[in-house]
Design a protein around this motif. Sequence first.
Motif, PDB file in Angstrom:
ATOM      1  N   LYS A 129      -8.914  79.229 -61.658  1.00 20.26           N
ATOM      2  CA  LYS A 129     -10.169  79.403 -60.912  1.00 20.26           C
ATOM      3  C   LYS A 129      -9.863  81.616 -59.890  1.00 20.26           C
ATOM      4  O   LYS A 129     -10.685  81.961 -60.166  1.00 20.26           O
ATOM      5  CB  LYS A 129     -10.858  78.765 -60.103  1.00 20.26           C
ATOM      6  CG  LYS A 129     -11.478  79.793 -58.922  1.00 20.26           C
ATOM      7  CD  LYS A 129     -12.088  78.720 -58.331  1.00 20.26           C
ATOM      8  CE  LYS A 129     -14.099  79.185 -57.502  1.00 20.26           C
ATOM      9  NZ  LYS A 129     -14.647  78.530 -56.935  1.00 20.26           N
ATOM     10  N   ASP A 130      -8.219  81.312 -59.827  1.00 22.77           N
ATOM     11  CA  ASP A 130      -7.890  83.088 -58.966  1.00 22.77           C
ATOM     12  C   ASP A 130      -8.108  83.687 -60.480  1.00 22.77           C
ATOM     13  O   ASP A 130      -8.751  84.886 -60.423  1.00 22.77           O
ATOM     14  CB  ASP A 130      -6.814  82.222 -58.297  1.00 22.77           C
ATOM     15  CG  ASP A 130      -7.081  82.476 -57.216  1.00 22.77           C
ATOM     16  OD1 ASP A 130      -7.959  81.941 -56.708  1.00 22.77           O
ATOM     17  OD2 ASP A 130      -5.963  81.721 -56.325  1.00 22.77           O
ATOM     18  N   ILE A 131      -7.804  83.172 -61.175  1.00 23.49           N
ATOM     19  CA  ILE A 131      -7.252  84.181 -62.706  1.00 23.49           C
ATOM     20  C   ILE A 131      -8.599  84.230 -62.716  1.00 23.49           C
ATOM     21  O   ILE A 131      -9.311  85.201 -63.787  1.00 23.49           O
ATOM     22  CB  ILE A 131      -6.480  83.618 -63.599  1.00 23.49           C
ATOM     23  CG1 ILE A 131      -4.874  83.577 -63.500  1.00 23.49           C
ATOM     24  CG2 ILE A 131      -6.530  83.911 -65.291  1.00 23.49           C
ATOM     25  CD1 ILE A 131      -4.159  82.497 -64.182  1.00 23.49           C
ATOM     26  N   LEU A 137     -13.028  88.183 -64.832  1.00 19.28           N
ATOM     27  CA  LEU A 137     -14.948  88.065 -65.006  1.00 19.28           C
ATOM     28  C   LEU A 137     -15.397  89.095 -65.976  1.00 19.28           C
ATOM     29  O   LEU A 137     -16.899  89.036 -66.760  1.00 19.28           O
ATOM     30  CB  LEU A 137     -15.754  87.100 -63.944  1.00 19.28           C
ATOM     31  CG  LEU A 137     -15.208  85.771 -64.650  1.00 19.28           C
ATOM     32  CD1 LEU A 137     -16.135  85.071 -63.524  1.00 19.28           C
ATOM     33  CD2 LEU A 137     -15.732  85.123 -65.644  1.00 19.28           C
ATOM     34  N   THR A 138     -15.553  89.901 -64.572  1.00 15.19           N
ATOM     35  CA  THR A 138     -16.040  91.644 -64.828  1.00 15.19           C
ATOM     36  C   THR A 138     -15.523  91.914 -66.144  1.00 15.19           C
ATOM     37  O   THR A 138     -15.929  92.817 -66.569  1.00 15.19           O
ATOM     38  CB  THR A 138     -15.675  92.107 -64.082  1.00 15.19           C
ATOM     39  OG1 THR A 138     -13.756  92.689 -63.773  1.00 15.19           O
ATOM     40  CG2 THR A 138     -16.303  92.181 -62.526  1.00 15.19           C
ATOM     41  N   ASP A 139     -14.326  91.771 -67.308  1.00 12.89           N
ATOM     42  CA  ASP A 139     -14.196  92.205 -67.982  1.00 12.89           C
ATOM     43  C   ASP A 139     -14.911  91.922 -68.835  1.00 12.89           C
ATOM     44  O   ASP A 139     -15.207  92.291 -70.091  1.00 12.89           O
ATOM     45  CB  ASP A 139     -12.715  92.131 -67.791  1.00 12.89           C
ATOM     46  CG  ASP A 139     -12.036  93.457 -67.090  1.00 12.89           C
ATOM     47  OD1 ASP A 139     -12.288  94.060 -67.109  1.00 12.89           O
ATOM     48  OD2 ASP A 139     -10.756  92.741 -66.675  1.00 12.89           O
ATOM     49  N   PHE A 140     -15.376  90.866 -69.005  1.00 12.64           N
ATOM     50  CA  PHE A 140     -15.976  90.093 -70.305  1.00 12.64           C
ATOM     51  C   PHE A 140     -17.749  89.551 -69.761  1.00 12.64           C
ATOM     52  O   PHE A 140     -17.920  88.813 -70.401  1.00 12.64           O
ATOM     53  CB  PHE A 140     -15.505  88.363 -69.964  1.00 12.64           C
ATOM     54  CG  PHE A 140     -13.680  88.302 -70.139  1.00 12.64           C
ATOM     55  CD1 PHE A 140     -13.424  88.149 -71.806  1.00 12.64           C
ATOM     56  CD2 PHE A 140     -12.934  88.322 -69.643  1.00 12.64           C
ATOM     57  CE1 PHE A 140     -11.955  88.796 -72.621  1.00 12.64           C
ATOM     58  CE2 PHE A 140     -11.697  88.349 -69.923  1.00 12.64           C
ATOM     59  CZ  PHE A 140     -11.389  88.243 -71.477  1.00 12.64           C
ATOM     60  N   GLU A 168     -21.264  78.478 -58.633  1.00 14.03           N
ATOM     61  CA  GLU A 168     -21.728  79.872 -57.461  1.00 14.03           C
ATOM     62  C   GLU A 168     -21.351  80.794 -57.966  1.00 14.03           C
ATOM     63  O   GLU A 168     -21.244  82.013 -57.518  1.00 14.03           O
ATOM     64  CB  GLU A 168     -22.280  79.162 -56.410  1.00 14.03           C
ATOM     65  CG  GLU A 168     -22.582  77.772 -56.601  1.00 14.03           C
ATOM     66  CD  GLU A 168     -24.053  78.193 -57.402  1.00 14.03           C
ATOM     67  OE1 GLU A 168     -25.376  78.948 -57.202  1.00 14.03           O
ATOM     68  OE2 GLU A 168     -25.208  77.257 -58.030  1.00 14.03           O
ATOM     69  N   GLU A 169     -19.504  80.454 -57.863  1.00 15.51           N
ATOM     70  CA  GLU A 169     -18.081  81.513 -57.053  1.00 15.51           C
ATOM     71  C   GLU A 169     -18.128  82.455 -58.511  1.00 15.51           C
ATOM     72  O   GLU A 169     -18.158  84.125 -58.264  1.00 15.51           O
ATOM     73  CB  GLU A 169     -16.991  81.889 -56.188  1.00 15.51           C
ATOM     74  CG  GLU A 169     -16.313  82.586 -55.897  1.00 15.51           C
ATOM     75  CD  GLU A 169     -14.875  82.357 -54.922  1.00 15.51           C
ATOM     76  OE1 GLU A 169     -14.646  83.012 -54.735  1.00 15.51           O
ATOM     77  OE2 GLU A 169     -14.751  81.427 -54.464  1.00 15.51           O
ATOM     78  N   MET A 170     -18.736  82.067 -59.507  1.00 18.26           N
ATOM     79  CA  MET A 170     -18.054  83.001 -60.334  1.00 18.26           C
ATOM     80  C   MET A 170     -19.340  83.449 -60.382  1.00 18.26           C
ATOM     81  O   MET A 170     -19.733  84.348 -61.343  1.00 18.26           O
ATOM     82  CB  MET A 170     -17.454  81.970 -61.376  1.00 18.26           C
ATOM     83  CG  MET A 170     -16.419  81.190 -61.865  1.00 18.26           C
ATOM     84  SD  MET A 170     -16.246  79.949 -62.368  1.00 18.26           S
ATOM     85  CE  MET A 170     -14.686  78.753 -61.808  1.00 18.26           C
ATOM     86  N   LEU A 171     -20.712  82.744 -60.589  1.00 18.44           N
ATOM     87  CA  LEU A 171     -21.572  83.181 -61.291  1.00 18.44           C
ATOM     88  C   LEU A 171     -21.954  84.926 -60.413  1.00 18.44           C
ATOM     89  O   LEU A 171     -22.959  85.453 -60.234  1.00 18.44           O
ATOM     90  CB  LEU A 171     -23.389  81.988 -60.993  1.00 18.44           C
ATOM     91  CG  LEU A 171     -23.474  81.128 -62.048  1.00 18.44           C
ATOM     92  CD1 LEU A 171     -24.466  80.134 -61.144  1.00 18.44           C
ATOM     93  CD2 LEU A 171     -23.900  82.226 -63.317  1.00 18.44           C
ATOM     94  N   ALA A 172     -22.091  84.390 -59.330  1.00 21.72           N
ATOM     95  CA  ALA A 172     -21.740  85.207 -58.104  1.00 21.72           C
ATOM     96  C   ALA A 172     -21.283  87.094 -58.781  1.00 21.72           C
ATOM     97  O   ALA A 172     -21.384  88.426 -58.391  1.00 21.72           O
ATOM     98  CB  ALA A 172     -20.989  85.184 -56.660  1.00 21.72           C
ATOM     99  N   ILE A 173     -20.175  86.652 -59.825  1.00 21.55           N
ATOM    100  CA  ILE A 173     -20.107  88.289 -59.914  1.00 21.55           C
ATOM    101  C   ILE A 173     -20.226  88.627 -62.148  1.00 21.55           C
ATOM    102  O   ILE A 173     -20.471  89.878 -62.074  1.00 21.55           O
ATOM    103  CB  ILE A 173     -18.642  87.333 -60.548  1.00 21.55           C
ATOM    104  CG1 ILE A 173     -17.435  87.113 -59.398  1.00 21.55           C
ATOM    105  CG2 ILE A 173     -17.771  89.082 -61.272  1.00 21.55           C
ATOM    106  CD1 ILE A 173     -15.882  87.305 -59.447  1.00 21.55           C
ATOM    107  N   THR A 193     -25.756  75.703 -61.568  1.00 18.77           N
ATOM    108  CA  THR A 193     -24.190  74.869 -61.785  1.00 18.77           C
ATOM    109  C   THR A 193     -24.610  72.285 -61.037  1.00 18.77           C
ATOM    110  O   THR A 193     -25.296  73.052 -60.697  1.00 18.77           O
ATOM    111  CB  THR A 193     -23.471  76.009 -61.398  1.00 18.77           C
ATOM    112  OG1 THR A 193     -23.702  75.270 -59.284  1.00 18.77           O
ATOM    113  CG2 THR A 193     -23.480  77.047 -60.832  1.00 18.77           C
ATOM    114  N   SER A 194     -23.751  72.655 -61.839  1.00 17.53           N
ATOM    115  CA  SER A 194     -23.157  71.025 -61.383  1.00 17.53           C
ATOM    116  C   SER A 194     -23.414  71.228 -59.639  1.00 17.53           C
ATOM    117  O   SER A 194     -23.086  70.040 -59.419  1.00 17.53           O
ATOM    118  CB  SER A 194     -22.142  71.048 -62.007  1.00 17.53           C
ATOM    119  OG  SER A 194     -20.700  71.354 -61.201  1.00 17.53           O
TER     120      SER A 194
END
Length: 265
Positions: free
Chosen positions: A88-90, A95-98, A127-132, A149-150
């Motif tokens: 998750k940290d990685i 994510l901003t690059d993709f 949710e944290e990933m989506l927030a990005i 999300t699940s």
Amino acid sequence: MTIQAVIFDWAGTTIDYGSRAPIVAFQKAFANVGVQITEAEIRKDMGLDKYTHIHKIINLPVVQNNWQARFQVLPTNDDCDRIYLDFKDILLASLTDFAQLKPGMSAVIDYLTTNHIAYGTTTGYDEEMLAIVAPIAANQGYHPAINVTSEQTNGIGRPAPAMLELACDKLEVTDFTKVLKVGDSINDILEGQNADAITVGIVEGSNLMGLSATEFDALSRPQQALLRAKVASQYEAAGADHILMSMTELPALIDSINAPVSDIQ
């Protein structure tokens, strides 16, 4: 029939051509504990929520064997938790690059908006990933009315229909047979089938294809055609209702579904 809503997946479907961000993060997280995993091993279960996906990977016989050879014991749930946190940290850092919209999405957004067709998403992101990724996508004109999300379905993700059903509920759509579920993995298709939605598999830039735009463009035309056919056959075997080479074909598909029977005959 009139399509009332479209529910998209995120990576590989609407953003991140080739669904590269999760692949890179999975491989790095496992490499950090000294275990190498292949793209094929990762991609077979893409579409699941990422925590469940980690468990799927770590329970693969080849991964179990490699883990035991390295550590002399089998992996535990604590190992899964540790790898997931690293993954998750990685992923969050990359994510901003993709988050670039895939080709054709801008025209699809305009079409849905013009025709007053609601659209939202279900995703293996949390949710944290989506927030990005969501704000970056929004800056490109992509504004899903809802993102499920699940975490919102008590941990029940694909291929179960819970996320899709919740998305439809939030959009106030009760007839799932008038909903398009658009995705780039087999689990997307199964999610749609389990909710009685119309399923649409996207070929180019999909998880099933597994190539970046640069890698795909570097192929010869015969190689591209062969790869498209291979991916389409996987969707067909999974029972997808419709298979589109790219997102640019989605407006025409919706028009054909919505066309009166007299217009089709």
